[in-house]
Design a protein around this motif. Structure first.
Motif, mmCIF file in Angstrom:
data_model
loop_
_atom_site.group_PDB
_atom_site.id
_atom_site.type_symbol
_atom_site.label_atom_id
_atom_site.label_comp_id
_atom_site.label_asym_id
_atom_site.label_seq_id
_atom_site.Cartn_x
_atom_site.Cartn_y
_atom_site.Cartn_z
ATOM 1 N N VAL A 33 -19.979 -7.012 4.742
ATOM 2 C CA VAL A 33 -18.702 -7.251 4.053
ATOM 3 C C VAL A 33 -17.529 -6.871 4.974
ATOM 4 O O VAL A 33 -16.478 -7.516 4.953
ATOM 5 C CB VAL A 33 -18.650 -6.520 2.679
ATOM 6 C CG1 VAL A 33 -18.438 -5.033 2.818
ATOM 7 C CG2 VAL A 33 -17.576 -7.132 1.785
ATOM 8 N N PRO A 53 -14.844 2.510 -6.085
ATOM 9 C CA PRO A 53 -14.573 3.915 -6.369
ATOM 10 C C PRO A 53 -15.594 4.493 -7.354
ATOM 11 O O PRO A 53 -15.888 3.865 -8.381
ATOM 12 C CB PRO A 53 -13.177 3.891 -6.985
ATOM 13 C CG PRO A 53 -12.557 2.650 -6.461
ATOM 14 C CD PRO A 53 -13.669 1.656 -6.320
ATOM 15 N N CYS A 76 -11.760 -6.392 -8.199
ATOM 16 C CA CYS A 76 -10.552 -5.580 -8.051
ATOM 17 C C CYS A 76 -9.649 -6.107 -6.937
ATOM 18 O O CYS A 76 -8.431 -6.153 -7.070
ATOM 19 C CB CYS A 76 -10.920 -4.134 -7.739
ATOM 20 S SG CYS A 76 -11.876 -3.348 -9.047
ATOM 21 N N LEU A 111 -6.526 9.439 -1.016
ATOM 22 C CA LEU A 111 -6.320 9.761 -2.432
ATOM 23 C C LEU A 111 -5.845 11.194 -2.657
ATOM 24 O O LEU A 111 -6.229 12.092 -1.912
ATOM 25 C CB LEU A 111 -7.644 9.585 -3.187
ATOM 26 C CG LEU A 111 -8.020 8.202 -3.708
ATOM 27 C CD1 LEU A 111 -9.378 8.275 -4.410
ATOM 28 C CD2 LEU A 111 -6.968 7.691 -4.681
ATOM 29 N N THR A 117 -3.427 5.063 -0.944
ATOM 30 C CA THR A 117 -4.425 4.002 -1.131
ATOM 31 C C THR A 117 -5.667 4.335 -0.299
ATOM 32 O O THR A 117 -6.781 4.011 -0.689
ATOM 33 C CB THR A 117 -3.859 2.639 -0.687
ATOM 34 O OG1 THR A 117 -2.542 2.490 -1.183
ATOM 35 C CG2 THR A 117 -4.713 1.504 -1.204
ATOM 36 N N TYR A 171 -2.917 -4.097 4.997
ATOM 37 C CA TYR A 171 -2.719 -3.375 6.270
ATOM 38 C C TYR A 171 -2.732 -4.362 7.434
ATOM 39 O O TYR A 171 -3.292 -5.455 7.340
ATOM 40 C CB TYR A 171 -3.780 -2.282 6.443
ATOM 41 C CG TYR A 171 -5.214 -2.751 6.400
ATOM 42 C CD1 TYR A 171 -5.820 -3.324 7.526
ATOM 43 C CD2 TYR A 171 -5.976 -2.630 5.242
ATOM 44 C CE1 TYR A 171 -7.137 -3.755 7.491
ATOM 45 C CE2 TYR A 171 -7.310 -3.061 5.203
ATOM 46 C CZ TYR A 171 -7.872 -3.619 6.327
ATOM 47 O OH TYR A 171 -9.178 -4.054 6.285
ATOM 48 N N LEU A 195 0.822 -1.216 0.000
ATOM 49 C CA LEU A 195 0.000 0.000 0.000
ATOM 50 C C LEU A 195 0.857 1.267 0.000
ATOM 51 O O LEU A 195 2.062 1.222 0.248
ATOM 52 C CB LEU A 195 -0.915 0.020 1.229
ATOM 53 C CG LEU A 195 -1.788 -1.210 1.484
ATOM 54 C CD1 LEU A 195 -2.739 -0.932 2.648
ATOM 55 C CD2 LEU A 195 -2.555 -1.636 0.251
ATOM 56 N N PRO A 237 -4.529 -4.866 -2.133
ATOM 57 C CA PRO A 237 -4.972 -6.025 -1.344
ATOM 58 C C PRO A 237 -5.786 -5.607 -0.127
ATOM 59 O O PRO A 237 -5.619 -4.507 0.392
ATOM 60 C CB PRO A 237 -3.661 -6.685 -0.895
ATOM 61 C CG PRO A 237 -2.640 -5.599 -0.966
ATOM 62 C CD PRO A 237 -3.087 -4.650 -2.035
ATOM 63 N N LEU A 238 -6.678 -6.497 0.306
ATOM 64 C CA LEU A 238 -7.466 -6.214 1.516
ATOM 65 C C LEU A 238 -7.088 -7.119 2.681
ATOM 66 O O LEU A 238 -7.377 -6.824 3.831
ATOM 67 C CB LEU A 238 -8.962 -6.368 1.235
ATOM 68 C CG LEU A 238 -9.620 -5.321 0.338
ATOM 69 C CD1 LEU A 238 -11.134 -5.488 0.336
ATOM 70 C CD2 LEU A 238 -9.247 -3.917 0.764
ATOM 71 N N PHE A 266 -15.969 3.333 5.574
ATOM 72 C CA PHE A 266 -15.110 3.528 4.399
ATOM 73 C C PHE A 266 -15.774 2.917 3.159
ATOM 74 O O PHE A 266 -15.878 3.547 2.108
ATOM 75 C CB PHE A 266 -13.738 2.891 4.659
ATOM 76 C CG PHE A 266 -12.730 3.127 3.557
ATOM 77 C CD1 PHE A 266 -11.828 4.182 3.633
ATOM 78 C CD2 PHE A 266 -12.687 2.297 2.442
ATOM 79 C CE1 PHE A 266 -10.898 4.409 2.613
ATOM 80 C CE2 PHE A 266 -11.764 2.510 1.417
ATOM 81 C CZ PHE A 266 -10.862 3.574 1.517
#
Ligand code: HEC
Ligand code: HEC
Length: 286
Positions: free
Chosen positions: A257, A244, A205, A100, A97, A222, A93, A215-216, A237
């Motif tokens: 989610v 986006p 994505c 922006l 990220t 993170y 990241l 990546p998540l 968020f």
């Protein structure tokens, strides 16, 4: 005392009480509230005057010449952290990220005005922290890296930049664009339902295994000390910004989610190993 004297006495009492109340009101008396020592010295941000603030961050190239180089470097570090502060990135990241356009975009977490709101109480530290400590926290918890030292060129640049984009924001203003702590619903997050939301709306994505771009979860993501490793913050968020320019999930889907992603493996935040001062209290980000 006969009845009449009793009446006089009562009337006198009433007058004295009313006068006392008026005096207290006159001096704006309010009952003292017991607060923690930190809360006593820190401003209550909720009570700051809600002035009409304009969202008009200045461009980095317009900074005064004496600080322009530092401001430009700070802007570059936030946008392309791997190139401009390569020693201080431990995953895939960049600051941008999540912030922006150098943190000047409202399409992700804005950093405009943030500099005006520090020092501020930090639950992670159990005390008030300044902006440099907050920036160090972000390097350590979100980029999983050893943060730049306070007197480093990188840190000085990031601070100069953050200060510059807050230049018209009054000290301790309450920022209308600041994100709420949680979504306005009593829905109980359901990770199983969230797995379906993820497959339909995120995996294209972010990857089936969370290892997309960005990546998540997994080793490029993170850490578990990030403020996003929190179902409420992640849901806010997602609800606001994801996907986006097409954020259409309901608050309930966002919470679901969030619960699903929150249950996936990610790097562990270990403050003692990475560095000394970016948060000893708890691994839970905030
Ligand atoms: C994975 C997402 C993520 C990344 C990457 C990230 N941040 Fe953040 N940052 C957040 C979140 C979420 C918040 C808001 C919650 C909080 O203050 O902890 C935040 C808050 C901040 C704040 C405080 C804003 C305020 O109004 O109090 C600053 C300053 C900041 N980040 C700077 C940075 C810098 C500099 C970097 C890169 C070294 C960075 N962040 C990387 C997610 C991220
Ligand atoms: C069209 C591609 C796309 C889709 C679909 C998408 N994202 Fe993102 N996501 C991005 C990009 C690109 C970023 C980096 C910030 C930006 O450009 O807005 C990002 C950033 C993020 C971040 C913060 C950075 C990180 O990697 O931790 C989170 C959290 C996130 N997305 C969650 C989600 C969730 C949850 C969904 C499904 C509801 C989703 N996104 C759907 C492209 C996408």
């Amino acid at each position: 005392m006969n009845n009449r004297n009793l009446l006089y006495a009562l009337a006198l009492c009433c007058i004295l009480l009313a006068f006392g109340a008026w005096i207290l009101g006159f001096f704006h008396y309010s009952a003292p509230v017991r607060q923690s020592p930190a809360a006593q010295v820190l401003p209550n941000l909720q009570n700051a005057p809600a002035a009409e603030l304009k969202y008009a961050p200045p461009r980095p190239q317009d900074a005064p010449e004496s600080i322009r180089e530092a401001v430009m470097l700070g802007f570059n570090i936030i946008n392309d952290t791997a190139q401009y502060a390569s020693k201080h990135v431990g995953n895939e990241l960049a600051c941008a990220t999540c912030h922006l356009e150098g943190g000047t975009s409202k399409a992700s977490i804005s950093l405009v005005g943030a500099a005006a709101t520090y020092p501020r109480f930090s639950a992670n530290h159990g005390t008030s922290i300044d902006l440099a400590q907050k920036v160090q926290d972000c390097f350590a918890r979100n980029l999983n890296a050893t943060p730049p030292a306070h007197d480093s060129r990188e840190m000085q640049a990031v601070l100069a930049y953050l200060q510059w984009i807050s230049k018209d924001i009054p000290v301790y203003a309450s920022l209308p664009w600041a994100l709420p702590g949680k979504l306005d619903t009593s829905h109980k997050p359901d990770a199983a339902a969230g797995e379906k939301v993820y497959a339909e709306s995120c995996a294209a994505c972010h990857g089936d295994a969370g290892d997309g771009s960005p990546p998540l979860w997994g080793k490029g993501a993170y850490s578990d000390g990030s403020p996003l490793h929190n179902v409420d913050t992640f849901a806010v968020f997602t609800h606001r910004f994801m996907p986006p320019e097409a954020a259409t999930l309901t608050p309930e889907q966002s919470l679901d989610v969030a619960a699903y992603v929150d249950g996936q493996p990610r790097p562990h935040f270990a403050p003692a190993q990475s560095h000394g001062d970016a948060g000893q209290k708890s691994p839970q980000g905030k």
